[in-house]
Scaffold this active site. Structure first.
Site, PDB file in Angstrom:
ATOM      1  N   SER A  74      56.026  47.235  55.625  1.00 56.59           N
ATOM      2  CA  SER A  74      54.834  47.715  56.328  1.00 56.59           C
ATOM      3  C   SER A  74      53.578  46.937  55.937  1.00 56.59           C
ATOM      4  O   SER A  74      53.331  46.653  54.766  1.00 56.59           O
ATOM      5  CB  SER A  74      54.636  49.197  56.005  1.00 56.59           C
ATOM      6  OG  SER A  74      53.492  49.683  56.665  1.00 56.59           O
ATOM      7  N   LYS A 113      53.163  48.606  60.641  1.00 56.59           N
ATOM      8  CA  LYS A 113      51.914  48.889  59.915  1.00 56.59           C
ATOM      9  C   LYS A 113      51.659  50.395  59.864  1.00 56.59           C
ATOM     10  O   LYS A 113      51.929  51.103  60.839  1.00 56.59           O
ATOM     11  CB  LYS A 113      50.764  48.159  60.633  1.00 56.59           C
ATOM     12  CG  LYS A 113      49.390  48.440  60.079  1.00 56.59           C
ATOM     13  CD  LYS A 113      49.196  47.836  58.718  1.00 56.59           C
ATOM     14  CE  LYS A 113      47.886  48.302  58.082  1.00 56.59           C
ATOM     15  NZ  LYS A 113      47.897  48.138  56.608  1.00 56.59           N
ATOM     16  N   GLY A 114      51.149  50.870  58.743  1.00 55.66           N
ATOM     17  CA  GLY A 114      50.895  52.296  58.559  1.00 55.66           C
ATOM     18  C   GLY A 114      50.099  52.906  59.704  1.00 55.66           C
ATOM     19  O   GLY A 114      49.059  52.365  60.089  1.00 55.66           O
ATOM     20  N   ASN A 152      45.010  42.781  48.250  1.00 59.05           N
ATOM     21  CA  ASN A 152      44.438  43.187  49.540  1.00 59.05           C
ATOM     22  C   ASN A 152      43.801  44.560  49.416  1.00 59.05           C
ATOM     23  O   ASN A 152      44.227  45.396  48.630  1.00 59.05           O
ATOM     24  CB  ASN A 152      45.509  43.171  50.647  1.00 59.05           C
ATOM     25  CG  ASN A 152      46.214  44.501  50.823  1.00 59.05           C
ATOM     26  OD1 ASN A 152      45.713  45.409  51.480  1.00 59.05           O
ATOM     27  ND2 ASN A 152      47.392  44.627  50.209  1.00 59.05           N
ATOM     28  N   ASN A 188      55.845  53.636  59.609  1.00 57.25           N
ATOM     29  CA  ASN A 188      55.198  53.994  58.344  1.00 57.25           C
ATOM     30  C   ASN A 188      53.993  54.856  58.697  1.00 57.25           C
ATOM     31  O   ASN A 188      53.217  54.516  59.592  1.00 57.25           O
ATOM     32  CB  ASN A 188      54.784  52.700  57.627  1.00 57.25           C
ATOM     33  CG  ASN A 188      54.105  52.943  56.294  1.00 57.25           C
ATOM     34  OD1 ASN A 188      52.967  53.398  56.231  1.00 57.25           O
ATOM     35  ND2 ASN A 188      54.792  52.615  55.213  1.00 57.25           N
ATOM     36  N   CYS A 243      48.139  57.709  49.007  1.00 58.06           N
ATOM     37  CA  CYS A 243      46.866  58.056  49.653  1.00 58.06           C
ATOM     38  C   CYS A 243      46.307  59.302  49.000  1.00 58.06           C
ATOM     39  O   CYS A 243      47.058  60.155  48.537  1.00 58.06           O
ATOM     40  CB  CYS A 243      47.099  58.374  51.132  1.00 58.06           C
ATOM     41  SG  CYS A 243      47.711  56.985  52.059  1.00 58.06           S
ATOM     42  N   LYS A 265      57.771  56.586  50.486  1.00 56.25           N
ATOM     43  CA  LYS A 265      57.441  55.350  49.773  1.00 56.25           C
ATOM     44  C   LYS A 265      56.537  55.641  48.581  1.00 56.25           C
ATOM     45  O   LYS A 265      55.411  56.120  48.744  1.00 56.25           O
ATOM     46  CB  LYS A 265      56.757  54.377  50.740  1.00 56.25           C
ATOM     47  CG  LYS A 265      56.450  53.036  50.120  1.00 56.25           C
ATOM     48  CD  LYS A 265      56.041  52.051  51.188  1.00 56.25           C
ATOM     49  CE  LYS A 265      55.656  50.716  50.622  1.00 56.25           C
ATOM     50  NZ  LYS A 265      55.212  49.793  51.694  1.00 56.25           N
ATOM     51  N   ASN A 286      55.066  50.353  46.429  1.00 58.17           N
ATOM     52  CA  ASN A 286      53.854  49.927  47.097  1.00 58.17           C
ATOM     53  C   ASN A 286      53.129  48.968  46.145  1.00 58.17           C
ATOM     54  O   ASN A 286      53.632  48.666  45.066  1.00 58.17           O
ATOM     55  CB  ASN A 286      52.996  51.162  47.427  1.00 58.17           C
ATOM     56  CG  ASN A 286      52.229  50.968  48.726  1.00 58.17           C
ATOM     57  OD1 ASN A 286      51.655  49.890  48.952  1.00 58.17           O
ATOM     58  ND2 ASN A 286      52.201  51.975  49.570  1.00 58.17           N
ATOM     59  N   GLY A 306      57.724  41.682  52.091  1.00 57.41           N
ATOM     60  CA  GLY A 306      56.335  41.833  52.509  1.00 57.41           C
ATOM     61  C   GLY A 306      55.568  40.527  52.512  1.00 57.41           C
ATOM     62  O   GLY A 306      55.644  39.728  53.454  1.00 57.41           O
TER      63      GLY A 306
HETATM   64  C1  LIG Z   1      48.219  43.057  53.628  1.00 53.58           C
HETATM   65  C2  LIG Z   1      49.119  44.193  53.238  1.00 53.58           C
HETATM   66  C3  LIG Z   1      49.076  45.392  53.954  1.00 53.58           C
HETATM   67  C4  LIG Z   1      49.910  46.467  53.599  1.00 53.58           C
HETATM   68  N1  LIG Z   1      49.858  47.625  54.339  1.00 53.58           N
HETATM   69  C5  LIG Z   1      50.699  48.649  54.026  1.00 53.58           C
HETATM   70  C6  LIG Z   1      50.719  49.839  54.809  1.00 53.58           C
HETATM   71  O1  LIG Z   1      50.025  49.965  55.822  1.00 53.58           O
HETATM   72  N2  LIG Z   1      51.545  50.860  54.407  1.00 53.58           N
HETATM   73  C7  LIG Z   1      52.368  50.740  53.321  1.00 53.58           C
HETATM   74  O2  LIG Z   1      53.109  51.681  53.000  1.00 53.58           O
HETATM   75  N3  LIG Z   1      52.397  49.608  52.579  1.00 53.58           N
HETATM   76  C8  LIG Z   1      51.585  48.563  52.902  1.00 53.58           C
HETATM   77  N4  LIG Z   1      51.613  47.409  52.161  1.00 53.58           N
HETATM   78  C9  LIG Z   1      52.538  47.312  51.007  1.00 53.58           C
HETATM   79  C10 LIG Z   1      53.816  46.538  51.354  1.00 53.58           C
HETATM   80  O3  LIG Z   1      54.544  47.173  52.387  1.00 53.58           O
HETATM   81  C11 LIG Z   1      54.725  46.374  50.092  1.00 53.58           C
HETATM   82  O4  LIG Z   1      55.048  47.665  49.627  1.00 53.58           O
HETATM   83  C12 LIG Z   1      54.053  45.613  48.970  1.00 53.58           C
HETATM   84  O5  LIG Z   1      53.247  44.553  49.483  1.00 53.58           O
HETATM   85  C13 LIG Z   1      55.062  45.023  47.976  1.00 53.58           C
HETATM   86  O6  LIG Z   1      55.952  44.121  48.599  1.00 53.58           O
HETATM   87  P1  LIG Z   1      55.728  42.520  48.636  1.00 53.58           P
HETATM   88  O7  LIG Z   1      55.411  42.092  47.241  1.00 53.58           O
HETATM   89  O8  LIG Z   1      57.000  41.952  49.182  1.00 53.58           O
HETATM   90  O9  LIG Z   1      54.567  42.278  49.544  1.00 53.58           O
HETATM   91  C14 LIG Z   1      50.788  46.332  52.499  1.00 53.58           C
HETATM   92  C15 LIG Z   1      50.842  45.119  51.769  1.00 53.58           C
HETATM   93  C16 LIG Z   1      50.028  44.060  52.143  1.00 53.58           C
HETATM   94  C17 LIG Z   1      50.107  42.765  51.357  1.00 53.58           C
END
Ligand SMILES: Cc1cc2nc3c(=O)[nH]c(=O)nc-3n(C[C@H](O)[C@H](O)[C@H](O)COP(=O)(O)O)c2cc1C
Length: 311
Positions: free
Chosen positions: A21, A45-46, A69, A99, A130, A165, A192, A265
């Site tokens: 997500s 995306k959430g 981020n 999500n 959250c 999550k 996360n 991600g």
């Molecule tokens: C730019 C960005 C936006 C994200 N938005 C969400 C989100 O909307 N909802 C959510 O549960 N996780 C969100 N995440 C978390 C990712 O889904 C993931 O859990 C986290 O980045 C770890 O994985 P990765 O290291 O492969 O990126 C976001 C991560 C990034 C980098």
């Protein structure tokens, strides 16, 4: 060919690799880079009850081995997702997992209920990183009781497979996982992002407008892997692991640690078709080891003698 299918509750995924997500838009944005049909799933995306603008820039920055981020959960809202994105998305033969998040338990439940009333959603992933506005802003995912209450309420709102999550920020993540399982979750996703920050030393000011942000990418992989291993031993429902996965070998580490599926991600930003490389790499690994079924790898970690010590 080895069997790569994996089960998340009553949902069968054709392979264990999902796009995470927030890093894959609403899925369609990536359709020019890869065949979405080949993915194990897409976590969009959430989504919240109402559209959100997110935080002001700067809200993204590269760090050593990762990124920070503070997007602030910007999204088009559940209604616009259903009318503008889902009709195109459901033409693909891929599991679409929505999500969701909210400011209150009731908001989460409303979004889940709305998504359950439409065609084309394979499951719901609840982002519990959250604050609960009605409980003094305590983060749902940090408190086992809040996490349990939220999961139980969303469980009542939907019959869809429910993934919850977790945040790595919880003082006792295994306890959160257990309570979420007891409240009816079908699977647990983790992790996360980790809270981090960066400072511009020229101006002595934070780089991000929100001061702190979420750290993701390869920098967090060993931390995430340890949490996935720990949680997978404590629950009986499947775990979906993520955090810094950028290759098939990374994904396999999580699967050997106990994950039934993985999410990719930040690596999508570097190579938008990385998920396909990872799926192919897992297939090659199983072939080379003459393993017929991915499930034989899940949780196959071998520990000699005593459990691993920290040094
Ligand atoms: C730019 C960005 C936006 C994200 N938005 C969400 C989100 O909307 N909802 C959510 O549960 N996780 C969100 N995440 C978390 C990712 O889904 C993931 O859990 C986290 O980045 C770890 O994985 P990765 O290291 O492969 O990126 C976001 C991560 C990034 C980098």
């Amino acid at each position: 060919m080895a069997d790569l299918t994996t089960k998340i509750g009553k949902l069968t995924l054709k392979n264990p690799v999902l796009a995470a997500s927030g890093t894959f838009g609403y899925g369609l944005e990536y359709s020019h880079y890869l065949d979405l049909n080949e993915l194990g799933g897409i976590v969009v995306k959430g989504l919240s009850l109402h559209p959100r603008n997110g935080n002001p820039p700067p809200r993204i920055m590269e760090t050593t081995g990762g990124m920070l981020n503070s997007i602030g959960l910007q999204n088009i809202g559940v209604e616009a997702f259903i009318t503008e994105k889902l009709p195109d998305l459901r033409r693909y033969d891929v599991a679409v997992i929505a999500n969701i998040f909210g400011n209150t338990i009731e908001e989460y439940a409303q979004v889940a209920r709305r998504l359950s009333a439409v065609e084309g959603i394979a499951g719901i992933e609840v982002n519990i990183s959250c604050p609960n506005i009605k409980a003094g802003g305590i983060m749902f995912g940090r408190d086992p009781g809040q996490a349990e209450m939220l999961t139980a309420r969303v469980r009542k709102a939907t019959l869809l497979p429910l993934l919850v999550k977790l945040t790595p920020d919880a003082p006792d993540i295994s306890e959160v996982a257990r309570r979420v399982q007891d409240a009816g979750a079908d699977a647990i996703s983790l992790v996360n992002t980790f809270v981090g920050m960066a400072i511009d030393v020229e101006t002595a000011t934070p780089f991000l407008s929100t001061i702190t942000g979420g750290l993701s990418g390869p920098a967090i992989k060993p931390l995430a892997l340890r949490l996935v291993w720990e949680v997978a031993r404590k629950v009986t429902i499947p775990v979906v692991g993520m955090g810094g996965i950028a290759s098939a070998r990374d994904a396999l580490e999580f699967i050997i640690a106990g994950a039934h599926a993985v999410q990719v991600g930040t690596a999508n930003f570097i190579n938008p078709s990385i998920c396909i490389d990872i799926i192919n790499g897992i297939r090659d690994y199983l072939h080379a080891k003459d393993i017929q079924n991915l499930n034989h790898v899940v949780g196959s970690l071998r520990i000699k003698g005593n459990e691993a010590a920290s040094d």
